[in-house]
Design an enzyme around this catalytic site. Sequence first.
Site, PDB file in Angstrom:
ATOM      1  N   LYS A 178       3.913  13.651  10.312  1.00 32.60           N
ATOM      2  CA  LYS A 178       2.702  12.974  10.537  1.00 32.60           C
ATOM      3  C   LYS A 178       2.850  11.470  10.675  1.00 32.60           C
ATOM      4  O   LYS A 178       3.221  10.778   9.499  1.00 32.60           O
ATOM      5  CB  LYS A 178       1.538  13.301   9.497  1.00 32.60           C
ATOM      6  N   GLU A 253       9.249   6.166  -0.385  1.00 31.03           N
ATOM      7  CA  GLU A 253       9.800   5.070   0.006  1.00 31.03           C
ATOM      8  C   GLU A 253       8.603   4.041   0.155  1.00 31.03           C
ATOM      9  O   GLU A 253       7.721   4.298   1.063  1.00 31.03           O
ATOM     10  CB  GLU A 253      10.603   5.167   1.465  1.00 31.03           C
ATOM     11  N   CYS A 287       8.816  -3.391   4.626  1.00 31.94           N
ATOM     12  CA  CYS A 287       8.748  -3.295   3.376  1.00 31.94           C
ATOM     13  C   CYS A 287       9.620  -4.086   2.455  1.00 31.94           C
ATOM     14  O   CYS A 287       9.889  -4.693   1.481  1.00 31.94           O
ATOM     15  CB  CYS A 287       8.986  -1.722   3.029  1.00 31.94           C
ATOM     16  N   GLU A 388       2.188  -7.356  -2.350  1.00 32.36           N
ATOM     17  CA  GLU A 388       2.716  -7.139  -1.049  1.00 32.36           C
ATOM     18  C   GLU A 388       1.566  -7.498   0.008  1.00 32.36           C
ATOM     19  O   GLU A 388       0.646  -6.813   0.078  1.00 32.36           O
ATOM     20  CB  GLU A 388       3.375  -5.535  -0.946  1.00 32.36           C
TER      21      GLU A 388
HETATM   22  P1  NAD Z   1      -0.152   3.628   4.127  1.00 37.03           P
HETATM   23  O1  NAD Z   1       0.256   4.192   2.798  1.00 37.03           O
HETATM   24  O2  NAD Z   1      -1.509   3.146   4.177  1.00 37.03           O
HETATM   25  O3  NAD Z   1       0.001   4.728   5.078  1.00 37.03           O
HETATM   26  C1  NAD Z   1       1.361   5.592   5.143  1.00 37.03           C
HETATM   27  C2  NAD Z   1       0.968   6.849   5.742  1.00 37.03           C
HETATM   28  O4  NAD Z   1       0.349   7.906   4.779  1.00 37.03           O
HETATM   29  C3  NAD Z   1       0.206   7.009   6.831  1.00 37.03           C
HETATM   30  O5  NAD Z   1       0.693   8.051   8.009  1.00 37.03           O
HETATM   31  C4  NAD Z   1      -0.853   7.490   6.754  1.00 37.03           C
HETATM   32  O6  NAD Z   1      -1.916   8.180   7.333  1.00 37.03           O
HETATM   33  C5  NAD Z   1      -0.737   8.278   5.570  1.00 37.03           C
HETATM   34  N1  NAD Z   1      -1.803   8.598   4.229  1.00 37.03           N
HETATM   35  C6  NAD Z   1      -2.528   7.850   3.748  1.00 37.03           C
HETATM   36  N2  NAD Z   1      -3.398   8.260   2.835  1.00 37.03           N
HETATM   37  C7  NAD Z   1      -2.769   9.442   2.746  1.00 37.03           C
HETATM   38  C8  NAD Z   1      -3.230  10.367   1.830  1.00 37.03           C
HETATM   39  N3  NAD Z   1      -4.029  10.335   0.828  1.00 37.03           N
HETATM   40  N4  NAD Z   1      -2.572  11.585   1.675  1.00 37.03           N
HETATM   41  C9  NAD Z   1      -1.360  11.576   2.644  1.00 37.03           C
HETATM   42  N5  NAD Z   1      -1.257  10.870   3.666  1.00 37.03           N
HETATM   43  C10 NAD Z   1      -1.929   9.607   3.449  1.00 37.03           C
HETATM   44  O7  NAD Z   1       0.870   2.602   4.423  1.00 37.03           O
HETATM   45  P2  NAD Z   1       1.044   1.899   5.922  1.00 37.03           P
HETATM   46  O8  NAD Z   1       0.007   0.856   5.607  1.00 37.03           O
HETATM   47  O9  NAD Z   1       0.767   2.745   6.967  1.00 37.03           O
HETATM   48  O10 NAD Z   1       2.309   1.394   5.714  1.00 37.03           O
HETATM   49  C11 NAD Z   1       2.717   0.048   5.088  1.00 37.03           C
HETATM   50  C12 NAD Z   1       3.312   0.387   3.805  1.00 37.03           C
HETATM   51  O11 NAD Z   1       4.350   1.074   3.967  1.00 37.03           O
HETATM   52  C13 NAD Z   1       3.945  -0.985   2.959  1.00 37.03           C
HETATM   53  O12 NAD Z   1       3.317  -0.879   1.697  1.00 37.03           O
HETATM   54  C14 NAD Z   1       5.218  -0.979   3.128  1.00 37.03           C
HETATM   55  O13 NAD Z   1       5.957  -1.363   2.106  1.00 37.03           O
HETATM   56  C15 NAD Z   1       5.419   0.548   3.064  1.00 37.03           C
HETATM   57  N6  NAD Z   1       7.081   1.028   3.814  1.00 37.03           N
HETATM   58  C16 NAD Z   1       8.008   1.134   2.909  1.00 37.03           C
HETATM   59  C17 NAD Z   1       9.089   1.478   3.524  1.00 37.03           C
HETATM   60  C18 NAD Z   1      10.093   1.779   2.816  1.00 37.03           C
HETATM   61  O14 NAD Z   1      11.378   2.368   3.062  1.00 37.03           O
HETATM   62  N7  NAD Z   1      10.293   1.586   1.423  1.00 37.03           N
HETATM   63  C19 NAD Z   1       9.095   1.199   5.025  1.00 37.03           C
HETATM   64  C20 NAD Z   1       8.224   1.057   5.776  1.00 37.03           C
HETATM   65  C21 NAD Z   1       6.895   0.778   5.139  1.00 37.03           C
END
Ligand code: NAD
Length: 492
Positions: A178, A253, A287, A388
Site C-alpha cells: 500500500k 522503519e 527519515c 522530526e
Molecule cells: P505516515 O506514517 O503518515 O504514513 C505512512 C503510511 O502509513 C502511508 O501509506 C499511510 O497511508 C499509512 N497509514 C497511516 N495511518 C495508518 C494506519 N492507522 N494503519 C495503516 N496504515 C496507515 O508517514 P508519511 O507522512 O507518509 O511519511 C513520513 C514519515 O515516514 C516520517 O516520519 C519519516 O521519518 C518516515 N520514514 C521513515 C523511513 C525509514 O526508513 N526509517 C523512510 C522514509 C520515511
Amino acid sequence: MKTQVKTYEMFINGKFVQAKNGGMREIVDPANGEPLALAPEAGRADMKLAILAARAAFDKGPWRKTTAQDRGKFLFKIGDLIRANAKALAELEVRNMGKPLVEAEYDVADAANCFEFYGGLATKIHGETMSVPANSMSFVLREPIGVCGQIIPWNYPLLMSAWKLAPALAAGCTAILKPSELTPLTALALARLIHEAGLPPGVVNIVAGPGAGAGEELAESPLVDKVAFTGGTLTGRKIAIAAAGNLKKVTLELGGKNPNIVFADADFEAAVDGALFAAFANQGEVCSAGSRLLIEKSIHKKFVDTMLKKISRIKLGHGLSAGVKMGPLVSAAHRDKVEGYIKAGIREGAKLVCGGGRPKGAEFARGFFVEPTIFDDVKPTMRIAREEIFGPVLSVIPFKNEAEAIHIANDSEYGLAAGVWTLNVNKGIRVLKELRAGITWLNTYHPTFNEMPWGGYKQSGNGRELGLYGIQSYLETKQVNINLDETPLAWY
Ligand code: NAD
C-alpha cells in the site's frame, strides 16, 4: 510542464481495477498545484480482496513451488523493466512527489538495483546443519513467512516499493503493497511492470488508498502473516497495536531526528557541503536527514557563515526544470506543518539565519515551497531540536567537546542515523561507537547501499531492511531433527 490528467488503476489478483465503491483521489503536482492524475482510493473491501488474493497465491498458488532460481529470474526481469522505463518513472516520481529529477533518477536506478540484489539472493537462502549427538542429524530450513502487508510513505515511493517487494518475493512470500495516498503513481506504474514480468496472479497486489480503512485493514487482518511498515513513529505504534490481534510479525522503519556532528578538525569544505546535503536533499523530507547539526564551538561561527554563503546555490523550482536542487514539499498540509515548526523555533528563541518563508516569485505561487531554513544557537530542549520536522529546516547546536557532542546526539527518542566529521579517524570511530543509531557515517552523509542493513535504534524502528539482514524478516526458521539410530527409544 503541463501534463494530461491520467486515470490509474490498482493491481489486485493479477488484474488492473478501480476501487469497488468507485472512490478516486485527485493527485496534484506539488510544484504548481495542477491536477496530475486520478488514482483509485481503496477502502477495506478492496484491501480484503487483495489479502484474499495474496493468501490464495501463497497457500494454493504456484509461487511457493516456484524454484529460487525462477524467483530470482522474475526479480531480475523486474529490475530490467525498471531500467527500460527509467526516464518515465523518474519524471512521474518528480511530478507526483516533487523531488528534483536528478534525485528521482538516482532512486529509479537504486530500485532496479534492489530487485537485482534480491534476485541474486533468492538462491542463497540456506540453513545450518548440526550432527551432534552422534546418532542424530539436525538441520534448519528457511521458509517464506507467508502473506506480507507492506505500507510505505510518500518520500521515496518507488524506492520504498522496491525495498519492500524485492526481499519478500526473493523469500517466496506473497505481498500486498500500500503506497501513500499522496504518492501512489510510481507504485501503480511498477504494478504494470510486475505484470509484464509475468508473476502469477495474487503474488503481488498494489492497492492505493489511505491509512484509515485500507491501511488499517492490512495491519489488522488475521489473514496477513507479517506487516512491514515505513512511516511516522506515531503511525508505527498504531500498526504494532493493530498487528497484535493475530501476533503478526512486525518490522517498522520510522522517523528520525538525526545528529550530524562536525569537529573542529574536520575537512572544513567537505563538512560544509556534507552538512547542507544532509539537511536539504529531497527537501529535507528524509527519515535519515541530518536535521540536527552539532558544531564544535571553535569553528561554529565560521561554519555557519560559510553555509550561508553556499545556500544560495540551492535552486528551488519544479523538479523537472534545469538546475533545480530543491523542489516543493509534498502537499499544502505538510508545508503548513513545516511552517508551524519554523514559527515554533522563532517563538522559542532560536536564531533564524536564513529562509523561514515561502520563496517569492510567480513560479512558486501555486506550489508548496518552503525556503531552505537554518536556525542557529538552537538549544537541545527546543522542539526544533527534538521533533522530526521532515522538511528543509536545519537546527544548528554548538558543542564544547567530544563528550558533550555525544550526549546531545544521543539525547533523543529517535536513533535512526548519525554523521561524524573529523580527520582524526580514532576519534571518528570512537564517537560512532557511542552513538545510538542504526545508520552512521564518517566524513560523509546519506550514501547507503542495498547490500547493507537499514533501520533504527530506539523509537526509529524495529528490525532491519536491505542487505542480507533484510531477507531474514521474510523467512521462518524450521528445525528438522533426524534420528540415525533404529533402536527403539524404550522410554516406557
Ligand atoms: P505516515 O506514517 O503518515 O504514513 C505512512 C503510511 O502509513 C502511508 O501509506 C499511510 O497511508 C499509512 N497509514 C497511516 N495511518 C495508518 C494506519 N492507522 N494503519 C495503516 N496504515 C496507515 O508517514 P508519511 O507522512 O507518509 O511519511 C513520513 C514519515 O515516514 C516520517 O516520519 C519519516 O521519518 C518516515 N520514514 C521513515 C523511513 C525509514 O526508513 N526509517 C523512510 C522514509 C520515511
